[in-house]
Enzyme design. Structure first.
Site: not given
Lengths: 116, 157
Positions: B68-71
């Site tokens: 779950v890459p997030h930014a």
């Protein structure tokens, strides 16, 4: 005025602590305090000789549990949190996964000065 | 709480993304989204940089092949969920060491920080669901991915 509540959750499944805290964030509870704790029955049966005969009742149980304290913004948050925690713990077998209860908060203050 | 499905539509998903590494796959997926008009070229570049910056703080792999890459990215008008299934799993840090084949990218402006945090927590909880992961891996189209998310939100709380 908010009907703040103090939520207390005693979690007997240490492996699920991270899942429980994540569910708290999802429920809108971004801060809490977590304490490593022990159940009364375990302490009595381990440390008080007269209760030693009850040790079998705690065989297989974890030596420690966690107690989580949080102040939430109202009973609807507590209800939402309860539902989420039941979902998170639904795949754990047994009935002693933990308990959750809440109490009304009569006063709440942050212990910091407001920025000037 | 907003349902995950309110942050996602099938245009924001792709199947069969390929690349030799996690970074390659991420780049290929974002490029696909630009070609569909989901992201502008500028948003794509900024998002890729923001995701890699976040990755440097600690892995975003959840285990069981899911990351779950997030930014935060203020160049985006709203919080979005972007979903990719990879052609072949790629190495990516995760608690169980299983290579990743499902990417759930959560991104949006800092003005929606609260939504971002709550959504991330919701994603993490629901992505433990074994049945959901099976459905996602069997999905034949982006619409099937969307249906799988809708289904888990109906079945779970």
């Amino acid at each position: 005025m908010k009907n703040r509540e103090m939520v207390i959750c005693v979690l007997n499944e240490p492996d699920y602590l991270h899942d429980v805290l994540t569910a708290m964030v999802e429920a809108g509870v971004p801060t809490s305090t977590v304490i490593e704790s022990q159940g009364m029955g375990r302490i009595l049966s381990q440390d008080v000789p007269i209760f030693a005969g009850f040790r079998h009742l705690f065989a297989g149980s974890k030596p420690f549990n966690h107690t989580i304290f949080a102040v939430v913004d109202g009973p609807e948050v507590t209800a939402r949190l309860t539902t989420l925690l039941q979902d998170v713990l639904s795949d754990v077998e047994g009935s002693a996964k933990g308990v959750l209860f809440s109490l009304p908060v009569s006063q709440f203050a942050r212990l910091s000065r407001e920025p000037t | 709480m907003d349902q995950l499905s309110s942050l996602f539509d099938p245009d924001q998903a792709a199947l069969g993304i390929s690349g030799g590494s996690y970074v390659d796959c991420l780049g290929a997926f974002l490029t696909t989204l630009v070609s569909r008009g989901v992201l502008t070229g500028e948003q794509r570049q900024s998002l890729e940089g923001a995701l890699m910056n976040r990755e440097s703080l600690g892995g975003t792999g959840l285990g069981r092949g899911v990351a779950v890459p997030h930014a935060y990215l203020d160049a985006l008008p709203r919080t979005m969920l972007l979903v990719a299934r990879l052609e072949r799993p790629v190495q990516h840090p995760s608690p169980d060491g299983i290579p990743v084949d499902l990417l759930f990218i959560l991104c949006g402006p800092t003005s929606a920080q609260g939504l971002h945090l709550v959504t991330l927590a919701r994603l993490v909880r629901l992505l433990h669901d074994t049945q959901l992961l099976e459905h996602l891996r069997q999905a034949a189209s982006p619409e099937d991915l969307f249906s799988a998310l809708e289904e888990v939100e109906l079945r779970r709380v």
